[in-house]
Design a protein around this motif. Structure first.
Motif, PDB file in Angstrom:
ATOM      1  N   ILE A 263     -16.183 -84.105  29.801  1.00 42.18           N
ATOM      2  CA  ILE A 263     -15.865 -82.732  29.886  1.00 42.18           C
ATOM      3  C   ILE A 263     -15.177 -81.880  29.164  1.00 42.18           C
ATOM      4  O   ILE A 263     -16.101 -80.848  28.405  1.00 42.18           O
ATOM      5  CB  ILE A 263     -14.994 -82.491  30.950  1.00 42.18           C
ATOM      6  CG1 ILE A 263     -14.772 -82.685  32.743  1.00 42.18           C
ATOM      7  CG2 ILE A 263     -13.863 -80.582  31.723  1.00 42.18           C
ATOM      8  CD1 ILE A 263     -14.381 -83.568  33.233  1.00 42.18           C
ATOM      9  N   GLN A 264     -14.719 -82.639  27.698  1.00 33.99           N
ATOM     10  CA  GLN A 264     -14.453 -82.205  27.233  1.00 33.99           C
ATOM     11  C   GLN A 264     -15.420 -81.203  25.875  1.00 33.99           C
ATOM     12  O   GLN A 264     -15.996 -80.176  24.971  1.00 33.99           O
ATOM     13  CB  GLN A 264     -13.306 -81.964  26.254  1.00 33.99           C
ATOM     14  CG  GLN A 264     -12.282 -82.364  26.152  1.00 33.99           C
ATOM     15  CD  GLN A 264     -11.613 -81.012  26.512  1.00 33.99           C
ATOM     16  OE1 GLN A 264     -11.694 -79.722  25.431  1.00 33.99           O
ATOM     17  NE2 GLN A 264     -11.309 -80.364  28.314  1.00 33.99           N
ATOM     18  N   LEU A 265     -16.989 -82.316  25.930  1.00 32.26           N
ATOM     19  CA  LEU A 265     -18.199 -81.992  25.036  1.00 32.26           C
ATOM     20  C   LEU A 265     -18.646 -81.193  25.859  1.00 32.26           C
ATOM     21  O   LEU A 265     -19.949 -80.396  24.954  1.00 32.26           O
ATOM     22  CB  LEU A 265     -18.441 -83.540  25.419  1.00 32.26           C
ATOM     23  CG  LEU A 265     -19.823 -83.772  24.210  1.00 32.26           C
ATOM     24  CD1 LEU A 265     -20.113 -83.518  22.558  1.00 32.26           C
ATOM     25  CD2 LEU A 265     -20.793 -85.063  24.577  1.00 32.26           C
ATOM     26  N   MET A 266     -18.836 -81.349  27.059  1.00 31.14           N
ATOM     27  CA  MET A 266     -19.455 -79.992  27.366  1.00 31.14           C
ATOM     28  C   MET A 266     -19.063 -78.739  26.786  1.00 31.14           C
ATOM     29  O   MET A 266     -20.035 -77.579  27.296  1.00 31.14           O
ATOM     30  CB  MET A 266     -19.499 -80.445  29.153  1.00 31.14           C
ATOM     31  CG  MET A 266     -20.197 -79.961  30.754  1.00 31.14           C
ATOM     32  SD  MET A 266     -19.811 -80.810  32.040  1.00 31.14           S
ATOM     33  CE  MET A 266     -19.891 -81.957  31.925  1.00 31.14           C
ATOM     34  N   LYS A 267     -17.098 -78.267  27.339  1.00 30.39           N
ATOM     35  CA  LYS A 267     -17.505 -77.170  27.522  1.00 30.39           C
ATOM     36  C   LYS A 267     -17.394 -76.874  25.815  1.00 30.39           C
ATOM     37  O   LYS A 267     -17.889 -75.991  24.860  1.00 30.39           O
ATOM     38  CB  LYS A 267     -16.224 -77.113  27.206  1.00 30.39           C
ATOM     39  CG  LYS A 267     -14.778 -76.072  27.112  1.00 30.39           C
ATOM     40  CD  LYS A 267     -13.913 -75.920  27.477  1.00 30.39           C
ATOM     41  CE  LYS A 267     -12.678 -74.752  27.086  1.00 30.39           C
ATOM     42  NZ  LYS A 267     -11.387 -74.825  27.063  1.00 30.39           N
ATOM     43  N   HIS A 268     -17.488 -78.006  24.477  1.00 32.06           N
ATOM     44  CA  HIS A 268     -17.164 -77.391  23.156  1.00 32.06           C
ATOM     45  C   HIS A 268     -18.955 -77.191  22.971  1.00 32.06           C
ATOM     46  O   HIS A 268     -19.212 -76.312  21.922  1.00 32.06           O
ATOM     47  CB  HIS A 268     -17.426 -79.413  22.250  1.00 32.06           C
ATOM     48  CG  HIS A 268     -17.281 -78.365  21.032  1.00 32.06           C
ATOM     49  ND1 HIS A 268     -17.775 -79.189  20.091  1.00 32.06           N
ATOM     50  CD2 HIS A 268     -16.234 -78.266  19.953  1.00 32.06           C
ATOM     51  CE1 HIS A 268     -18.100 -78.689  18.577  1.00 32.06           C
ATOM     52  NE2 HIS A 268     -17.121 -78.334  18.986  1.00 32.06           N
ATOM     53  N   ASP A 269     -20.158 -78.097  23.690  1.00 31.37           N
ATOM     54  CA  ASP A 269     -21.402 -78.207  23.311  1.00 31.37           C
ATOM     55  C   ASP A 269     -22.119 -77.183  24.040  1.00 31.37           C
ATOM     56  O   ASP A 269     -22.898 -77.059  24.072  1.00 31.37           O
ATOM     57  CB  ASP A 269     -21.811 -78.999  22.991  1.00 31.37           C
ATOM     58  CG  ASP A 269     -21.335 -80.007  21.653  1.00 31.37           C
ATOM     59  OD1 ASP A 269     -21.619 -79.466  20.238  1.00 31.37           O
ATOM     60  OD2 ASP A 269     -21.133 -80.206  21.375  1.00 31.37           O
ATOM     61  N   ARG A 270     -20.949 -76.561  25.391  1.00 34.37           N
ATOM     62  CA  ARG A 270     -22.219 -75.750  26.226  1.00 34.37           C
ATOM     63  C   ARG A 270     -22.549 -76.651  26.691  1.00 34.37           C
ATOM     64  O   ARG A 270     -24.227 -75.804  27.108  1.00 34.37           O
ATOM     65  CB  ARG A 270     -22.225 -74.552  25.821  1.00 34.37           C
ATOM     66  CG  ARG A 270     -21.145 -73.232  25.191  1.00 34.37           C
ATOM     67  CD  ARG A 270     -21.661 -71.940  24.667  1.00 34.37           C
ATOM     68  NE  ARG A 270     -21.033 -71.270  23.858  1.00 34.37           N
ATOM     69  CZ  ARG A 270     -20.809 -70.135  23.328  1.00 34.37           C
ATOM     70  NH1 ARG A 270     -22.434 -69.598  23.012  1.00 34.37           N
ATOM     71  NH2 ARG A 270     -19.042 -69.562  22.523  1.00 34.37           N
ATOM     72  N   LEU A 271     -22.982 -77.497  27.118  1.00 32.73           N
ATOM     73  CA  LEU A 271     -24.117 -78.181  27.935  1.00 32.73           C
ATOM     74  C   LEU A 271     -23.836 -78.237  29.763  1.00 32.73           C
ATOM     75  O   LEU A 271     -22.831 -78.486  30.248  1.00 32.73           O
ATOM     76  CB  LEU A 271     -23.983 -79.650  27.453  1.00 32.73           C
ATOM     77  CG  LEU A 271     -23.660 -80.245  26.254  1.00 32.73           C
ATOM     78  CD1 LEU A 271     -23.254 -81.587  26.279  1.00 32.73           C
ATOM     79  CD2 LEU A 271     -24.947 -79.873  25.634  1.00 32.73           C
ATOM     80  N   ALA A 272     -24.580 -78.603  30.131  1.00 29.46           N
ATOM     81  CA  ALA A 272     -25.265 -78.194  31.408  1.00 29.46           C
ATOM     82  C   ALA A 272     -26.665 -78.904  31.096  1.00 29.46           C
ATOM     83  O   ALA A 272     -27.601 -78.399  30.768  1.00 29.46           O
ATOM     84  CB  ALA A 272     -25.423 -76.928  32.482  1.00 29.46           C
ATOM     85  N   LEU A 273     -26.210 -80.116  31.463  1.00 21.28           N
ATOM     86  CA  LEU A 273     -27.973 -81.176  31.662  1.00 21.28           C
ATOM     87  C   LEU A 273     -28.261 -81.280  33.250  1.00 21.28           C
ATOM     88  O   LEU A 273     -27.541 -82.472  33.619  1.00 21.28           O
ATOM     89  CB  LEU A 273     -27.729 -82.183  30.407  1.00 21.28           C
ATOM     90  CG  LEU A 273     -27.297 -82.199  29.358  1.00 21.28           C
ATOM     91  CD1 LEU A 273     -27.082 -83.257  28.009  1.00 21.28           C
ATOM     92  CD2 LEU A 273     -28.114 -81.327  28.218  1.00 21.28           C
ATOM     93  N   SER A 274     -29.522 -80.989  33.487  1.00 21.97           N
ATOM     94  CA  SER A 274     -29.830 -81.305  34.437  1.00 21.97           C
ATOM     95  C   SER A 274     -30.558 -82.935  35.189  1.00 21.97           C
ATOM     96  O   SER A 274     -30.911 -83.849  33.612  1.00 21.97           O
ATOM     97  CB  SER A 274     -30.818 -80.851  34.993  1.00 21.97           C
ATOM     98  OG  SER A 274     -32.244 -81.072  34.307  1.00 21.97           O
ATOM     99  N   GLN A 275     -30.346 -84.004  35.717  1.00 20.84           N
ATOM    100  CA  GLN A 275     -30.767 -85.075  35.942  1.00 20.84           C
ATOM    101  C   GLN A 275     -32.398 -85.300  36.042  1.00 20.84           C
ATOM    102  O   GLN A 275     -32.862 -85.985  35.091  1.00 20.84           O
ATOM    103  CB  GLN A 275     -30.590 -85.298  37.386  1.00 20.84           C
ATOM    104  CG  GLN A 275     -29.273 -85.816  37.420  1.00 20.84           C
ATOM    105  CD  GLN A 275     -28.996 -85.841  39.141  1.00 20.84           C
ATOM    106  OE1 GLN A 275     -29.490 -84.921  39.803  1.00 20.84           O
ATOM    107  NE2 GLN A 275     -29.003 -87.102  39.313  1.00 20.84           N
ATOM    108  N   GLU A 276     -33.425 -84.257  36.190  1.00 23.69           N
ATOM    109  CA  GLU A 276     -34.449 -84.626  35.485  1.00 23.69           C
ATOM    110  C   GLU A 276     -34.924 -84.360  34.168  1.00 23.69           C
ATOM    111  O   GLU A 276     -35.315 -85.087  33.959  1.00 23.69           O
ATOM    112  CB  GLU A 276     -34.947 -82.535  36.017  1.00 23.69           C
ATOM    113  CG  GLU A 276     -35.680 -82.696  37.875  1.00 23.69           C
ATOM    114  CD  GLU A 276     -34.120 -82.146  37.851  1.00 23.69           C
ATOM    115  OE1 GLU A 276     -34.160 -81.673  39.564  1.00 23.69           O
ATOM    116  OE2 GLU A 276     -32.868 -82.351  37.919  1.00 23.69           O
ATOM    117  N   ALA A 277     -33.851 -82.882  33.399  1.00 20.73           N
ATOM    118  CA  ALA A 277     -34.035 -83.974  31.944  1.00 20.73           C
ATOM    119  C   ALA A 277     -33.628 -85.343  31.333  1.00 20.73           C
ATOM    120  O   ALA A 277     -34.466 -85.980  30.112  1.00 20.73           O
ATOM    121  CB  ALA A 277     -33.056 -82.510  31.284  1.00 20.73           C
TER     122      ALA A 277
END
Length: 298
Positions: A263-277
């Motif tokens: 969750i912190q990595l998601m926040k730090h790097d503004r990540l929203a990655l789809s399953q398709e990707a």
């Protein structure tokens, strides 16, 4: 007509002297002369209740208040001449299921039947027909339907322990989703449940919601082994839409250290990655425990 029948049925089941004058009740008032408009409400007097019963009986051919418009068309055809009034979507109660071993086991009469599901095949079956094979301990639930359609491409990306003896389900929606939760809850003490969701706050919240409803022996979230390698595929617009959900995740008290780190990595790097990707880039996947002490396969 479906909305009219449901509205009349609600009043007959739980009588009231007024309802909100929305689109449905405005149409009922105009077409059947029921009620007296007063501002944003429709007053229902004693004679209106009698008229509601007469209109309901006429529209439903005296089917009675037990009539369930959410049942499928076949079931509804036994009560109404127009089975298309059913709100039940075709195939919506079927579970989309596959197995890493290439077959799913069904209950057929008193016997167990093996149904082949090689790559390229995605069986759709009634949930109460499914049997959990004795050697199967892992269940993988896939959030996205487009990814589930290629379930065999997910398998080689999974940790080694999940590439065999794993039952794979599509999460589904509405009735199918509710029935799947019930089915998995019945198997809860026998399975390790793995949620494969989008690597974003909304996906994680979906996973945590499922874990609340399905008290499996072990609970895990499936994520990319190296999320930053997919950074070029991130959806920043989705990330910013989910800031409130991300904040809720950060406030969760019982998450594992690994999940908090994700969750912190998601926040730090503004990540929203789809399953398709993840699937398109053949990103290796790992599992992280929902709670500390909940061991997961490597």
């Amino acid at each position: 007509m479906r909305e009219t029948i449901k509205a009349l049925q609600r009043i007959l089941r739980q009588p009231t002297n007024q309802v909100r004058l929305g689109q449905v009740w405005r149409r009922i008032h105009e077409e059947h002369g029921i009620g007296t408009p007063q501002g944003r409400t429709l007053r229902l007097l004693a004679h209106d209740q009698e008229r509601i019963r007469r209109v309901y009986d006429r529209l439903t051919h005296h089917a009675g208040l037990h009539l369930n418009l959410d049942q499928d068309r076949v079931g509804l055809a036994g009560h109404l001449p127009d089975e298309k009034l059913s709100t039940h979507q075709a195939f919506s109660s079927l579970q989309r299921v596959a197995h890493t071993n290439g077959e799913v086991t069904l209950r057929a009469a008193e016997a167990a039947l093996s149904l082949p599901c090689p790559p390229g095949v995605l069986p759709s079956v009634l949930g109460d027909m499914l049997i959990l094979p004795p050697g199967t301990q892992h269940v993988l639930m896939v959030e996205n339907g487009a990814v589930m359609e290629r379930w065999w491409q997910i398998v080689p990306l999974l940790p080694e322990a999940l590439r065999r003896d794993t039952l794979i389900f599509y999460r589904g929606h509405d009735q199918a989703a509710r029935e799947l939760k019930t089915l998995l809850a019945d198997w809860g003490d026998r399975i390790s449940l793995h949620m494969f969701v989008d690597f974003d706050a909304a996906g994680f919240e979906i996973a945590l919601g499922i874990f609340t409803d399905v008290p499996a022996r072990q609970q895990h979230v499936v994520i990319p082994a190296s999320p930053l390698e997919l950074k070029n595929s991130r959806k920043e617009g989705e990330y910013f839409k989910q800031l409130e959900q991300l904040a809720r995740l950060e406030r969760q008290q019982d998450l594992s250290a690994e999940l908090r780190q994700a969750i912190q990595l998601m926040k730090h790097d503004r990540l929203a990655l789809s399953q398709e990707a993840m699937l398109a880039h053949e990103a290796p996947l790992v599992t992280v425990a929902y709670r500390d002490g909940n061991h997961h396969p490597s």
